[in-house]
Design an enzyme around this catalytic site. Structure first.
Site, mmCIF file in Angstrom:
data_model
loop_
_atom_site.group_PDB
_atom_site.id
_atom_site.type_symbol
_atom_site.label_atom_id
_atom_site.label_comp_id
_atom_site.label_asym_id
_atom_site.label_seq_id
_atom_site.Cartn_x
_atom_site.Cartn_y
_atom_site.Cartn_z
ATOM 1 N N HIS A 222 37.111 62.856 38.737
ATOM 2 C CA HIS A 222 36.716 63.364 37.403
ATOM 3 C C HIS A 222 37.696 64.197 36.827
ATOM 4 O O HIS A 222 38.077 64.253 35.603
ATOM 5 C CB HIS A 222 35.323 63.966 37.558
ATOM 6 N N GLU A 463 46.026 32.786 37.224
ATOM 7 C CA GLU A 463 46.452 33.731 38.351
ATOM 8 C C GLU A 463 46.614 33.068 39.638
ATOM 9 O O GLU A 463 46.903 33.803 40.724
ATOM 10 C CB GLU A 463 45.476 35.177 38.471
ATOM 11 N N CYS A 534 48.036 39.759 30.740
ATOM 12 C CA CYS A 534 47.012 41.170 30.957
ATOM 13 C C CYS A 534 47.347 41.850 32.412
ATOM 14 O O CYS A 534 46.653 42.777 32.564
ATOM 15 C CB CYS A 534 45.573 40.621 30.692
HETATM 16 C C1 PEP Z 1 45.713 40.259 37.380
HETATM 17 O O1 PEP Z 1 45.358 39.811 38.214
HETATM 18 O O2 PEP Z 1 47.051 40.377 37.021
HETATM 19 C C2 PEP Z 1 44.504 41.051 36.421
HETATM 20 C C3 PEP Z 1 44.762 41.597 35.206
HETATM 21 O O3 PEP Z 1 43.196 41.265 37.147
HETATM 22 P P1 PEP Z 1 42.939 42.311 38.432
HETATM 23 O O4 PEP Z 1 44.155 43.286 38.322
HETATM 24 O O5 PEP Z 1 41.843 42.928 37.727
HETATM 25 O O6 PEP Z 1 42.808 41.304 39.410
HETATM 26 MG MG MG Z 2 43.163 39.163 38.927
#
Ligand code: PEP
Ligand code: MG
Length: 598
Positions: A222, A463, A534
């Site tokens: 927190h 991924e 991402c």
């Molecule tokens: C990733 O695998 O790059 C991703 C964005 O998902 P996470 O980090 O939540 O697995």
């Molecule tokens: Mg991922």
């Protein structure tokens, strides 16, 4: 991120506190976890820690009832104080504050804490403070042993509420014991604490401290959450800092690297003053970019979106200038609890984000559980969970759970632009199963007469290398793509992203990884389908030019990273980068980031 300049450690190498030598003398160096960037230079203001100074004595038989009453009265008073704080929260208080205070109020109502403490008073004749801390230790131990990161960190909430009651019992509510003395120096003050509760953060906030340093806590504590929202440099997990530092000591804190220096020489101070001034100048420049377009020097428009984990973070994304949510990791609604969130509860959470984004796209990833993220009460028995029943595999194996989430997502479509993102896809039959599940969820809503809009899109995380290598049919069947480099790197290089022993082999710049990214971008682009990155790479401004060189036009990252990345984009020449990166990739050669920056 920079390490302290010219540091030459003479310590054991493992301790968090070490004597170290820099140009200009020896001092104590401490290493914690930097959670809010920025530099602070100031005097230590030590926060009182009632729990560390508790008296232990036994009471007489005839005083048992009165002692229990004293404890119960103190708990009631602490609860009242918390209630007053909730009711009188200033309008500019961090949004997280109300819920955090409520959690503390709930803990004080838990019979496990007070009743058991009273049993220690009755059975062992402990004084109230001793009884309370004894029961507190037991609870903290139980929580600390839990596997789930979130629950483990809740042990700090227990410590914090106990501190609060102990302060009431002691009759002293001062947070900084020697405030007048440390104020006398006329320098900025840096709070040094064992831990800081959200309620105490609220009180300290008014005094405008230059930084917060704590012995305990991690990035999801927190203290971390509130410090982030206050944007005050902070370092947590410093070990025994509070015991080693005295009121009025001169401190330098670096919120990026987590390094804290105690009583550095004038020469070192001078160097850090310069770093601080540079940092502030850069921040100011960056702030001015908030509303500036993310366009390269040769006119290529880039889309910058934000990754969030909780609905409350949506506003932070907008404040940072994000054009949408590129990744809402929905699993955080499911973690740290014993039950599953209902359709209504999920709908509320998704709808809140969609409404906040007011028509901008919101990409909500379906449950990505398994591997390092587990549901409470579910044993992870797979020998290799990263390769096991994770993400979409898990959801397709639990059709009810998946259907509930899909209905909640579909209901949120009436409030704006929803994009449903499916993690860990490797097979076309998984895509078909997802489409069928979505159709079934639509029909069920229609039967129930619940409104939803058909205006949503369905995309996949790229991924798993297999998908990137054979992406063509996926490009036909799906509306958009988001490259999850965190997992793509893990699966391409066969290294567990959570295993510290192989972390040196986790190499985002490996030509094989970059070829997979390039291939995915090209295939999606040819089909006119949007494609983003991402994973963590998207927010790392050191590799922004390289990603532009791979042809990337959409980035999604933590809101705090957005302006740094935007700055890189505005100084980059996309075409030149594409030529350089393509040449290196053709030879499967490593890309020289410094050369790209020239
Ligand atoms: C990733 O695998 O790059 C991703 C964005 O998902 P996470 O980090 O939540 O697995
Ligand atoms: Mg991922």
């Amino acid at each position: 991120m920079s390490k302290p300049a010219h540091t030459e450690s003479t310590g054991s190498g493992q301790d968090q506190a070490q004597p170290c030598t820099m140009a200009g003398g020896s001092m104590l160096c401490m290493q914690g976890q930097g959670i809010v960037k920025g530099f602070a230079i100031g005097r230590a203001a030590i926060m009182s820690a009632a729990a560390l100074e508790v008296d232990h004595y036994r009471i007489l038989d005839e005083d048992v009832d009165a002692e229990c009453e004293r404890l119960v009265a103190a708990v009631e008073r602490a609860k009242q104080d918390l209630r007053t704080l909730v009711d009188t929260l200033p309008p500019d208080a961090p949004r997280e504050m109300g819920p955090l205070l409520e959690v503390h109020h709930l803990l004080l109502e838990d019979p496990l804490l007070v009743q058991r403490a009273c049993e220690f008073i009755r059975e062992r004749h402990y004084n109230a403070e001793w009884a309370l801390t004894t029961q507190g230790h037991l609870l903290v131990e139980q929580f600390s042993a839990m596997e789930d990161d979130y629950l483990r960190e809740r042990s700090s909430d227990i410590r914090q509420v106990i501190e609060r009651v102990l302060r009431v019992l002691s009759g002293s509510t001062a947070l900084i014991t020697n405030m007048d003395a440390v104020n006398g120096y006329g320098d900025p003050l840096i709070v040094v604490a064992r831990d800081i509760s959200p309620a105490d953060m609220l009180r300290l906030r008014g005094a405008r401290f230059a930084a917060f340093l704590t012995d305990l806590g991690g990035p999801t504590s927190h203290t971390a959450i509130v410090a982030r929202s206050m944007n005050v440099p902070a370092v947590v997990g410093l070990g025994h800092m509070r015991a080693l530092v005295r009121d009025g000591d001169v401190l330098v804190a670096d919120g990026s690297t987590g390094v804290v220096l105690v009583n550095p020489s004038e020469k070192v101070l001078e160097e850090y003053r310069e770093r601080q001034a540079n940092y502030l100048r850069e921040r100011k420049e960056l702030e001015s970019l908030r509303d500036a377009p993310a366009v390269t020097l040769d006119g290529v428009e880039i889309r910058l979106e934000a990754n969030i984990e909780l609905p409350e973070e949506a506003q932070q994304a907008l404040d940072a200038g994000a054009e949408g949510i590129g990744l809402f990791r929905s699993e955080f609604l499911f973690m740290g609890r014993q039950d599953l969130p209902s359709e209504d509860e999920q709908y509320e959470a998704y709808a809140a984000v969609v409404k906040t984004l007011a028509g901008r796209p919101v990409t909500i990833r379906t449950l990505d559980i398994g591997s390092d993220k587990t549901l409470d009460g579910e044993a992870t028995v797979a020998t290799n969970p990263a390769l096991g029943l994770r993400a979409i595999r898990y959801c397709l194996a639990k059709p009810q759970l998946f259907a509930t989430q899909l209905r909640a997502l579909l209901r949120a479509t009436v409030h704006g632009h929803v994009r449903i993102l499916i993690p860990m896809i490797a097979h076309m039959h998984e895509v078909r199963a997802v489409h069928q599940a979505i159709e079934a969820a639509c029909r069920e809503l229609e039967v129930r007469g619940v409104p939803y809009s058909r205006n949503f899109s369905v995309g996949a995380m790229v991924e798993i290398p297999a998908m990137a290598i054979a992406i063509e049919p996926f490009v036909e069947a799906l509306d958009f793509f988001s490259i999850g480099t965190n997992d793509l790197i893990q699966y391409t290089l066969a290294i567990d992203r959570g295993d510290a022993d192989v972390s040196s082999l986790y190499d985002p710049m490996h030509p094989a990884v970059l070829r997979l990214i390039a291939y995915t971008i090209n295939a999606a682009e040819r089909a006119g389908k949007p494609v983003a990155v991402c994973g963590e790479m998207a927010g790392d401004s050191n590799v922004t030019r390289m990603l532009l060189g791979l042809g990337l036009k959409e980035f999604s990252m933590h809101p705090q990273q957005l302006l740094d990345v935007k700055k890189e984009i505005r100084h980059a020449h996309s075409n030149a980068l594409r030529v350089k990166v393509a040449a290196a990739l053709n030879r499967a050669a490593r890309i020289d980031l410094e050369e790209l920056a020239r």
